[in-house]
Design a protein around this motif. Structure first.
Motif, PDB file in Angstrom:
ATOM      1  N   HIS A 178       0.826  -1.206   0.000  1.00 24.48           N
ATOM      2  CA  HIS A 178       0.000   0.000   0.000  1.00 24.48           C
ATOM      3  C   HIS A 178       0.860   1.255   0.000  1.00 24.48           C
ATOM      4  N   VAL A 179       0.369   2.284  -0.666  1.00 27.54           N
ATOM      5  CA  VAL A 179       1.001   3.605  -0.668  1.00 27.54           C
ATOM      6  C   VAL A 179      -0.059   4.627  -0.283  1.00 27.54           C
ATOM      7  N   VAL A 180       0.287   5.501   0.658  1.00 26.98           N
ATOM      8  CA  VAL A 180      -0.658   6.513   1.129  1.00 26.98           C
ATOM      9  C   VAL A 180       0.039   7.866   1.167  1.00 26.98           C
ATOM     10  N   PRO A 181      -0.725   8.967   1.161  1.00 26.49           N
ATOM     11  CA  PRO A 181      -0.106  10.285   1.310  1.00 26.49           C
ATOM     12  C   PRO A 181       0.737  10.351   2.573  1.00 26.49           C
ATOM     13  N   ASP A 182       1.793  11.134   2.513  1.00 22.89           N
ATOM     14  CA  ASP A 182       2.741  11.190   3.629  1.00 22.89           C
ATOM     15  C   ASP A 182       2.065  11.461   4.962  1.00 22.89           C
ATOM     16  N   ASP A 183       1.129  12.413   4.987  1.00 24.89           N
ATOM     17  CA  ASP A 183       0.524  12.805   6.249  1.00 24.89           C
ATOM     18  C   ASP A 183      -0.541  11.824   6.739  1.00 24.89           C
ATOM     19  N   GLN A 184      -0.776  10.741   5.989  1.00 26.45           N
ATOM     20  CA  GLN A 184      -1.786   9.762   6.387  1.00 26.45           C
ATOM     21  C   GLN A 184      -1.189   8.415   6.778  1.00 26.45           C
ATOM     22  N   LEU A 185       0.143   8.318   6.790  1.00 25.60           N
ATOM     23  CA  LEU A 185       0.777   7.025   7.029  1.00 25.60           C
ATOM     24  C   LEU A 185       0.405   6.432   8.383  1.00 25.60           C
ATOM     25  N   GLN A 186       0.520   7.209   9.435  1.00 26.06           N
ATOM     26  CA  GLN A 186       0.251   6.676  10.769  1.00 26.06           C
ATOM     27  C   GLN A 186      -1.208   6.231  10.903  1.00 26.06           C
ATOM     28  N   GLU A 187      -2.128   7.059  10.428  1.00 23.03           N
ATOM     29  CA  GLU A 187      -3.550   6.723  10.512  1.00 23.03           C
ATOM     30  C   GLU A 187      -3.878   5.488   9.676  1.00 23.03           C
ATOM     31  N   ALA A 188      -3.336   5.429   8.466  1.00 20.88           N
ATOM     32  CA  ALA A 188      -3.607   4.293   7.585  1.00 20.88           C
ATOM     33  C   ALA A 188      -2.999   3.005   8.130  1.00 20.88           C
ATOM     34  N   THR A 189      -1.823   3.113   8.740  1.00 15.30           N
ATOM     35  CA  THR A 189      -1.191   1.940   9.340  1.00 15.30           C
ATOM     36  C   THR A 189      -2.047   1.385  10.472  1.00 15.30           C
ATOM     37  N   LYS A 190      -2.554   2.272  11.309  1.00 17.39           N
ATOM     38  CA  LYS A 190      -3.395   1.825  12.426  1.00 17.39           C
ATOM     39  C   LYS A 190      -4.673   1.170  11.922  1.00 17.39           C
ATOM     40  N   LYS A 191      -5.290   1.761  10.897  1.00 21.54           N
ATOM     41  CA  LYS A 191      -6.519   1.190  10.340  1.00 21.54           C
ATOM     42  C   LYS A 191      -6.253  -0.211   9.799  1.00 21.54           C
ATOM     43  N   LEU A 192      -5.138  -0.387   9.086  1.00 19.81           N
ATOM     44  CA  LEU A 192      -4.775  -1.687   8.540  1.00 19.81           C
ATOM     45  C   LEU A 192      -4.519  -2.696   9.656  1.00 19.81           C
ATOM     46  N   ALA A 193      -3.801  -2.266  10.683  1.00 22.89           N
ATOM     47  CA  ALA A 193      -3.477  -3.167  11.790  1.00 22.89           C
ATOM     48  C   ALA A 193      -4.732  -3.604  12.538  1.00 22.89           C
ATOM     49  N   LEU A 194      -5.653  -2.684  12.761  1.00 21.43           N
ATOM     50  CA  LEU A 194      -6.887  -3.019  13.476  1.00 21.43           C
ATOM     51  C   LEU A 194      -7.753  -3.984  12.662  1.00 21.43           C
ATOM     52  N   GLU A 195      -7.754  -3.817  11.338  1.00 20.86           N
ATOM     53  CA  GLU A 195      -8.521  -4.731  10.489  1.00 20.86           C
ATOM     54  C   GLU A 195      -7.983  -6.158  10.622  1.00 20.86           C
ATOM     55  N   ILE A 196      -6.658  -6.293  10.596  1.00 27.38           N
ATOM     56  CA  ILE A 196      -6.051  -7.614  10.720  1.00 27.38           C
ATOM     57  C   ILE A 196      -6.250  -8.178  12.119  1.00 27.38           C
ATOM     58  N   ALA A 197      -6.205  -7.310  13.133  1.00 31.34           N
ATOM     59  CA  ALA A 197      -6.358  -7.755  14.515  1.00 31.34           C
ATOM     60  C   ALA A 197      -7.721  -8.372  14.780  1.00 31.34           C
ATOM     61  N   ASP A 198      -8.712  -8.061  13.954  1.00 32.85           N
ATOM     62  CA  ASP A 198     -10.049  -8.634  14.107  1.00 32.85           C
ATOM     63  C   ASP A 198     -10.148 -10.056  13.573  1.00 32.85           C
ATOM     64  N   ARG A 199      -9.125 -10.531  12.877  1.00 30.43           N
ATOM     65  CA  ARG A 199      -9.145 -11.891  12.355  1.00 30.43           C
ATOM     66  C   ARG A 199      -8.728 -12.876  13.446  1.00 30.43           C
ATOM     67  N   GLY A 200      -9.032 -14.137  13.236  1.00 34.53           N
ATOM     68  CA  GLY A 200      -8.715 -15.154  14.243  1.00 34.53           C
ATOM     69  C   GLY A 200      -7.220 -15.283  14.458  1.00 34.53           C
ATOM     70  N   ALA A 201      -6.787 -15.145  15.701  1.00 37.23           N
ATOM     71  CA  ALA A 201      -5.361 -15.158  16.001  1.00 37.23           C
ATOM     72  C   ALA A 201      -4.728 -16.503  15.657  1.00 37.23           C
ATOM     73  N   PHE A 202      -5.407 -17.617  15.999  1.00 35.14           N
ATOM     74  CA  PHE A 202      -4.838 -18.929  15.701  1.00 35.14           C
ATOM     75  C   PHE A 202      -4.806 -19.164  14.196  1.00 35.14           C
ATOM     76  N   ALA A 203      -5.875 -18.751  13.510  1.00 33.94           N
ATOM     77  CA  ALA A 203      -5.919 -18.915  12.062  1.00 33.94           C
ATOM     78  C   ALA A 203      -4.786 -18.141  11.397  1.00 33.94           C
ATOM     79  N   LEU A 204      -4.538 -16.906  11.828  1.00 35.07           N
ATOM     80  CA  LEU A 204      -3.452 -16.106  11.256  1.00 35.07           C
ATOM     81  C   LEU A 204      -2.102 -16.758  11.539  1.00 35.07           C
ATOM     82  N   ALA A 205      -1.938 -17.284  12.746  1.00 34.16           N
ATOM     83  CA  ALA A 205      -0.681 -17.943  13.094  1.00 34.16           C
ATOM     84  C   ALA A 205      -0.437 -19.157  12.213  1.00 34.16           C
TER      85      ALA A 205
END
Length: 259
Positions: A178-205
């Motif tokens: 993914h590529v995002v505007p410079d001033d949106q990197l932190q916000e976009a990273t958090k959004k991406l991380a939270l989306e993945i965090a909602d998936r099953g932890a054992f399944a992801l492992a």
């Protein structure tokens, strides 16, 4: 956790490791390599965090490689910058690792983002391999993983010609996600991380273990068979019956096998 050359923080299910040598391009030192390894190994042993973000301090550098000064004058391990300690720890971690590239990712810094599971970068980020023009090379993760991402021809070009890739071009090559505007990197990273965090932890492992088994040899297969399967097996009727039969010095009841 307290460190000297990285910082660590937690925000709900997200853990963030920041390479913290911005005045020197966030370059690796032996201490930083070991601190990243030790930090990730601690994260392996807890269940609070479900996604790890790896980034660099400041707004110019993710990481531009490693400092080789200060190591022993020997051909043995003590004379080698221990970057493999970081790469292996990321592979072994059962949690997804997101590289949030906030600037130049060059040399070992580019290899570091490649080893991470997903990469998001700001538009002004730059990706490059420079080893052969500086008297260095990465003949392991930096070649095999790069070939997986961009294909053999482009991987060889990155190493032979050492082109500078802007973030958009790196995305087109398949080097990053993914590529995002410079001033949106932190916000976009958090959004991406939270989306993945909602998936099953054992399944992801399990999925991450399956991806890594290909390059991991016996170690990779062990991460699947031992880390993912043994704990569940210990809760089966088969395990209980075999354990009791052994302790009681009798033949096991095979009707309980497979349950």
């Amino acid at each position: 956790m307290q460190f000297e050359e990285i910082t660590y923080s937690e925000d709900g299910p997200i853990a963030t490791i920041t390479l913290n040598r911005p005045d020197d391009g966030n370059m690796f030192t032996p201490k930083m390599c070991h601190e990243i390894r030790d930090c990730i190994n601690e994260i392996r042993r807890e269940t609070r965090t479900r996604v790890v973000v790896l980034t660099g301090a400041g707004d110019k550098f993710f990481c531009i490689g490693g400092r080789k000064e200060g190591m022993e004058d020997t051909l043995l391990y003590a004379g080698v910058l221990p970057t493999l300690e970081m790469y292996e720890s990321i592979d072994k971690l059962q949690k997804p690792v997101i590289a949030s590239v906030n600037g130049f990712a060059v040399g070992g810094g580019n290899v570091l983002q490649m080893v991470c599971d997903i990469t998001i970068a700001k538009e002004s980020a730059v990706f490059r391999q420079v080893g052969p023009m500086m008297g260095s090379f990465d003949a392991g993760y930096g070649t095999w993983y790069l070939e997986d991402l961009v294909g053999k021809k482009r991987a060889k070009e990155m190493w032979y010609r050492n082109p500078r890739l802007k973030a958009k071009e790196a995305q087109e090559w398949g080097l990053i996600n993914h590529v995002v505007p410079d001033d949106q990197l932190q916000e976009a990273t958090k959004k991406l991380a939270l989306e993945i965090a909602d998936r099953g932890a054992f399944a992801l492992a399990a999925v991450k273990g399956a991806f890594n088994a290909r390059h991991g040899g016996v170690s990779g297969l062990s991460r699947m068979a031992h880390d993912m399967l043994l704990r569940g097996y210990l809760d089966t009727q088969e395990h209980d019956e075999l354990s009791k039969a052994f302790a009681e010095r009798r033949a096991p009841d095979a009707s309980r096998f497979g349950h």
